[in-house]
Design an enzyme around this catalytic site. Structure first.
Site, PDB file in Angstrom:
ATOM      1  N   GLY B  14       9.125 108.428 -38.647  1.00  0.00           N
ATOM      2  CA  GLY B  14       8.587 108.699 -40.160  1.00  0.00           C
ATOM      3  C   GLY B  14       8.961 110.057 -40.600  1.00  0.00           C
ATOM      4  N   VAL B  27      21.816 124.751 -40.224  1.00  0.00           N
ATOM      5  CA  VAL B  27      22.964 124.883 -40.498  1.00  0.00           C
ATOM      6  C   VAL B  27      23.500 126.417 -40.860  1.00  0.00           C
ATOM      7  CG1 VAL B  27      23.260 122.684 -42.136  1.00  0.00           C
ATOM      8  CG2 VAL B  27      22.177 124.709 -43.320  1.00  0.00           C
ATOM      9  N   ARG B  75      13.469 103.621 -38.216  1.00  0.00           N
ATOM     10  CA  ARG B  75      13.044 103.183 -36.588  1.00  0.00           C
ATOM     11  C   ARG B  75      14.307 102.332 -36.497  1.00  0.00           C
ATOM     12  NH1 ARG B  75       8.240 105.546 -36.709  1.00  0.00           N
ATOM     13  NH2 ARG B  75       7.031 105.639 -38.426  1.00  0.00           N
ATOM     14  N   GLY B 105       9.537 112.287 -33.803  1.00  0.00           N
ATOM     15  CA  GLY B 105       7.968 112.275 -33.211  1.00  0.00           C
ATOM     16  C   GLY B 105       8.293 111.895 -31.665  1.00  0.00           C
ATOM     17  N   ASP B 106       7.135 111.399 -31.189  1.00  0.00           N
ATOM     18  CA  ASP B 106       7.357 111.011 -29.816  1.00  0.00           C
ATOM     19  C   ASP B 106       7.943 109.714 -29.516  1.00  0.00           C
ATOM     20  OD1 ASP B 106       5.728 108.995 -31.204  1.00  0.00           O
ATOM     21  OD2 ASP B 106       3.757 109.126 -29.776  1.00  0.00           O
ATOM     22  N   THR B 129       6.589 115.477 -37.493  1.00  0.00           N
ATOM     23  CA  THR B 129       5.451 114.394 -37.918  1.00  0.00           C
ATOM     24  C   THR B 129       4.545 115.063 -38.274  1.00  0.00           C
ATOM     25  OG1 THR B 129       3.909 112.884 -36.645  1.00  0.00           O
ATOM     26  CG2 THR B 129       5.016 114.652 -35.308  1.00  0.00           C
ATOM     27  N   ASP B 131       1.488 113.886 -38.056  1.00  0.00           N
ATOM     28  CA  ASP B 131       0.179 113.745 -37.320  1.00  0.00           C
ATOM     29  C   ASP B 131      -0.316 114.812 -36.394  1.00  0.00           C
ATOM     30  OD1 ASP B 131       0.242 111.237 -38.520  1.00  0.00           O
ATOM     31  OD2 ASP B 131       1.650 110.628 -37.080  1.00  0.00           O
ATOM     32  N   ASP B 133       0.454 115.428 -33.319  1.00  0.00           N
ATOM     33  CA  ASP B 133       0.037 114.629 -32.265  1.00  0.00           C
ATOM     34  C   ASP B 133       1.277 114.791 -30.753  1.00  0.00           C
ATOM     35  OD1 ASP B 133       2.155 113.253 -33.037  1.00  0.00           O
ATOM     36  OD2 ASP B 133       1.214 111.396 -32.948  1.00  0.00           O
ATOM     37  N   ARG B 166     -22.278 110.364 -56.119  1.00  0.00           N
ATOM     38  CA  ARG B 166     -21.651 109.180 -55.300  1.00  0.00           C
ATOM     39  C   ARG B 166     -21.369 109.463 -53.903  1.00  0.00           C
ATOM     40  NH1 ARG B 166     -17.502 106.485 -59.340  1.00  0.00           N
ATOM     41  NH2 ARG B 166     -18.724 105.034 -60.228  1.00  0.00           N
ATOM     42  N   MET B 173      -4.528 109.999 -42.922  1.00  0.00           N
ATOM     43  CA  MET B 173      -3.579 109.478 -41.937  1.00  0.00           C
ATOM     44  C   MET B 173      -3.837 110.495 -40.836  1.00  0.00           C
ATOM     45  SD  MET B 173      -0.016 108.809 -43.853  1.00  0.00           S
ATOM     46  CE  MET B 173       0.403 107.169 -44.392  1.00  0.00           C
ATOM     47  N   GLY B 174      -2.888 110.054 -39.537  1.00  0.00           N
ATOM     48  CA  GLY B 174      -3.089 110.805 -38.469  1.00  0.00           C
ATOM     49  C   GLY B 174      -3.053 110.092 -37.162  1.00  0.00           C
ATOM     50  N   ARG B 175      -2.776 108.723 -37.532  1.00  0.00           N
ATOM     51  CA  ARG B 175      -2.645 107.686 -36.443  1.00  0.00           C
ATOM     52  C   ARG B 175      -3.607 108.115 -35.319  1.00  0.00           C
ATOM     53  NH1 ARG B 175       3.068 106.577 -33.931  1.00  0.00           N
ATOM     54  NH2 ARG B 175       2.635 109.118 -33.239  1.00  0.00           N
ATOM     55  N   ALA B 190     -16.477 118.745 -46.621  1.00  0.00           N
ATOM     56  CA  ALA B 190     -17.053 117.089 -46.482  1.00  0.00           C
ATOM     57  C   ALA B 190     -18.312 117.149 -45.535  1.00  0.00           C
ATOM     58  CB  ALA B 190     -16.083 116.455 -45.505  1.00  0.00           C
ATOM     59  N   HIS B 253       0.401 106.970 -48.435  1.00  0.00           N
ATOM     60  CA  HIS B 253       1.813 107.553 -48.108  1.00  0.00           C
ATOM     61  C   HIS B 253       1.935 108.783 -49.086  1.00  0.00           C
ATOM     62  CE1 HIS B 253       2.547 103.950 -45.954  1.00  0.00           C
ATOM     63  NE2 HIS B 253       3.628 104.458 -45.567  1.00  0.00           N
ATOM     64  N   ARG B 256       2.809 111.663 -46.908  1.00  0.00           N
ATOM     65  CA  ARG B 256       4.025 112.009 -46.175  1.00  0.00           C
ATOM     66  C   ARG B 256       5.095 112.675 -46.969  1.00  0.00           C
ATOM     67  NH1 ARG B 256       4.405 109.912 -41.457  1.00  0.00           N
ATOM     68  NH2 ARG B 256       3.312 108.220 -40.777  1.00  0.00           N
TER      69      ARG B 256
END
Lengths: 322, 322, 322, 322
Positions: B14, B27, B75, B105-106, B129, B131, B133, B166, B173-175, B190, B253, B256
């Site tokens: 990603g 560079v 990928r 990433g991993d 990444t 995330d 993570d 409301r 995101m964050g997997r 929040a 997205h 990202r």
């Protein structure tokens, strides 16, 4: 006609950026004219409950830019009943209100039309909705802000779409009206734009998307009111080419919030000041709008009409993405 | 050890904001050191296909801020096969590449570990990444930008949430990692934050939300990896109180993309320059990261580990929203 | 009249956000009409030097949002000479150009008027300047973006001004035209707005500022073309009250750059497509603009006129800050 | 030691984004610990005048993102006198305050040191300044936001600079500390960065700028504390090449305002919670900071020191622009 000494104001329906600017326009014009103002909280609900508060010009001056609405807003089932409207009338009488300004969309103005059957106070409307779906004004309050939020987010999505040569179907708001989709689609160089008003040659889109050059992103903007919708469109593209790398994103409620754009701040201030002025000039039951870059007043029963995508935009759609 | 005269670089997995800044760091450092550089397009796919291009320092200087990646990313299923990796090796040999830098990433680093079985060139990794993570670095490239995009959008949603009093469930995101949720949830005030790493007392949240004071918004940030998810959480709240005014928004997205934040631009430049320097000092098969605000190098097999939410953050979660 | 098969385009004078959107509108409309396009780099300078390049629709699609101009821009002393204009004519003939589109401000259109004395090719203009100082269009390309940049920065300054209860004099651009000042001043709730077109009661401002309530900020927006200017205004306030906590900030060139606003992207696309269409319909030596929300064409000699602040805006200024 | 039941808090010196987040961190942690809180308005001025107000957790929750400070801030000459400090002491005693938290910069902490000579209440500091010029923390509150504001504006200026192939000298804040300049210069791909801490080879810059390739912009970031300054630098470049197209822009006070960045919101919350916790654990006369990504406490007399640009940054400066 009774002299107007006390005006009450409320915001109603979905909120939109620029509502606070309109309130600011109202308080400053009223201040200049020596008019007393009251805010009604939570739209028709507050009218029924007698939830009136003083409006503070200084506070509004500092929040002229902010999204949402200082007076809060709500949808009201009770106002659809005669009983609800009668209680609203009593509250206006009790508080010696001489005129009413409502900021909202078509539902709001329909409410005022119904209310006018039992209440002969002068009503003035200001078009506050991100959907730009009202007649009587070229632009509703919040539309420009919503499009700016949409394009900023679509610009971000383009970054990641280009990095992967991906197809993105991005759903934007607008209810039955494709204006947000057209403006945000053209403004971001989208490859296709799907709107409710235009029977699009979907097969052509599918072929374009399903066989697109893998060295670039392919961005489709889908209006939430489109007959097809993002999911079905995605499914059909996948049927043609199961290997496409495709994502769906729905921008959602971010489009309703955020600081108002420069255009909406100015529009709100202009319409707010114009609404007070129109009341003082004896006008009633009209919506203040901008037609051909000039202030105009349109009777409520004529604003609640379909707002068609005009020929120029239809022509642009044919060139830029459909 | 062979002197390093030619380094090839690719971005993989990603994309994340800051990847172009890392390329810029690479560079400029290579320029200073007299090293020749090649970019490999589309991650491992380009490695297999021999899609090498020269890297232009001037072009990167002007796009140091931009999201996405100049080299594109992908990928690759083919790189999971020995045949794919052998073709990659051949391309590196044919192009006389002496070392490889991978930004990803991993999955990217696992790929390098597999590749190291047949290729003894020195590999250097940069954590790219959103995330956050990975072990071996306090911050991955793109995390700060993603959180900034999230909070800007949540701030917008708060406007409209407050206007309607409301409940909003906002998925970020964050997997499997709750970092984006924690940072964006705390940073936007929040009322609750749901993350995968923390068994949250959901009943308590439901009661808080289901019976919340109607004079304010109630914002819940839900990590995409949370066991419950936004839809189920919404359903459960509705069961307790069917009348709540509740909306779900998934930021998607947009997180990202977009211009890199100041933090990620600096991080990318630092890690890019550090990666080249580490290769020149003879290091191999390590990922460059920032630990305790200092550059550090961690072997690939140790970065692909779980990144736990630390005690301080767990403590904050208890105070601020769980 | 010769059939138009090849159109050349350039951007000239100060750049403004939306110029790339106009180029995008031009290439897409030309593509649909089967017209060949060439871009001329650096305005009249490139015309004199024969610096013509092909225009890439795909590249422009991806940079429709970006500030600046793909074709670069410049001011040209050489084009003020007959010799310069003759060399320009030779280049157009050599390249078999049938028509010319220029995006710029009043200087640009004056140049075209002079050029038309020796060159009878049809010329079409598009108003590209942040100053909104042209007749023949309600909005010039870049004005809305510049105002959005101004208000976002003034919003930031308000934060720190409120924290200190400080007076801020903020200078915005606009040359001899107070439009940017009015729109950004109203849109940020400024306490006073100083513009060139309006003889302001400065004593009143001084008294207001010099004796202002120390529990709030006091924001004055000063147009760069104002007779007084920020420094003199500051000095006069200090004379009345030496103890005031006062700062001056000049927003400067940030107002010229940045991604185009939604409004300017749409305006650029509309005007770009309209310019090509007007040429194909046989129009010449007119500027495409938006009057009363509709496309209009105005002869060059009538656009180079003073653009007065209209009565509605003058009225608002009296209410909101002068 | 007396049990802490009542903590008073103030913000002092220049405001910075993140101060409200720190207040939010403090109120939530205090709420959890059952501590009573009071806010002191306008820094030391309010301490002298006994201007104490209750702190509302709900209000702060909704303004955690906002720049400025809810409590306002000021510089105080009176607190430099013993009489002023004695009146401050009396107010603390009268209000039964058990501990004091101050958010500010070096001047603030020097004030606390002086105050500690007559007042033995425990003091806790939080570093709030955009300049990042304190020892005892890797990042001060507001620095990251200021850099983000700077880079967003410099990105905009690059658009117009590129359109004209212009030299721009852009002055950023930072007092005697080049951190904002380094971070914003590297992050925007600047061609040169002038900071106070580094004796730059100015001749080299002049030659680079004075003879630069006219096909590109040339961006120089100048720290406000630089020995030379933007005007002198501009003059020297003009001496070498009088024909260069050169502009100066000073970003000014916009760098102090605006919504806090994600990093600063989190930092503020962490430091706010940590400050309360440290007081409850009996710590006094220390500043809470982040060293090596971990919370740390540093005695006041050691934070008021020079914050040097470290070796890694000096190395980057050599590669990227000096």
């Amino acid at each position: 006609m009774k002299t107007i000494e006390h005006i009450a104001i409320f915001t109603s329906g979905g909120d939109s950026p620029g509502m606070n600017a309109a309130l600011y326009g109202i308080v400053k014009k009223a201040e200049q004219s020596g008019i007393r103002l009251s805010g009604i909280r939570k739209g028709y609900e507050g009218l029924i409950d007698g939830d009136l508060v003083p409006l503070d010009a200084h506070k509004l001056q500092k929040m002229v830019h902010r999204g949402g609405t200082l007076l809060k807003t709500a949808r009201s089932k009770r106002f659809l009943t005669l009983e609800g409207r009668q209680r609203a009338l009593e509250n206006l009488q009790k508080n010696e209100v001489d005129a009413l300004i409502a900021i909202g969309g078509d539902g709001t103005f329909k409410g005022l039309l119904a209310f006018s059957e039992i209440c002969d106070l002068p009503f003035l409307g200001i078009p506050g909705t991100i959907d730009n779906d009202l007649a009587g004004t070229d632009f509703t309050l919040g539309f420009d802000s919503a499009v700016n939020t949409a394009i900023e987010n679509i610009d971000k999505i383009r970054d990641t779409a280009e990095a992967h040569n991906r197809i993105f179907l991005i759903e934007v708001m607008g209810r039955d009206c494709g204006y947000i989709a057209i403006h945000s689609g053209l403004g971001t160089g989208a490859d296709a734009i799907l709107i409710p008003e235009s029977a699009h040659d979907f097969i052509q889109l599918l072929e374009k998307a399903g066989s697109y050059d893998r060295e670039e992103a392919f961005i489709v903007i889908v209006s939430e009111g489109d007959e097809l919708g993002a999911e079905v469109a995605a499914k059909k593209i996948k049927e043609i080419n199961p290997d496409v790398d495709l994502r769906i994103t729905k921008l959602g409620h971010v489009q309703r919030g955020g600081n108002a754009s420069a255009f909406d701040r100015m529009l709100g201030i202009r319409l707010g000041a114009a609404a007070v002025e129109a009341l003082l000039r004896g006008r009633k039951n009209v919506m203040a709008g901008i037609l051909n870059n000039e202030l105009s007043l349109t009777p409520f029963d004529r604003v609640v009409k379909e707002h068609q995508v005009n020929d120029e935009l239809q022509g642009l759609l044919k060139i830029f993405g459909n």
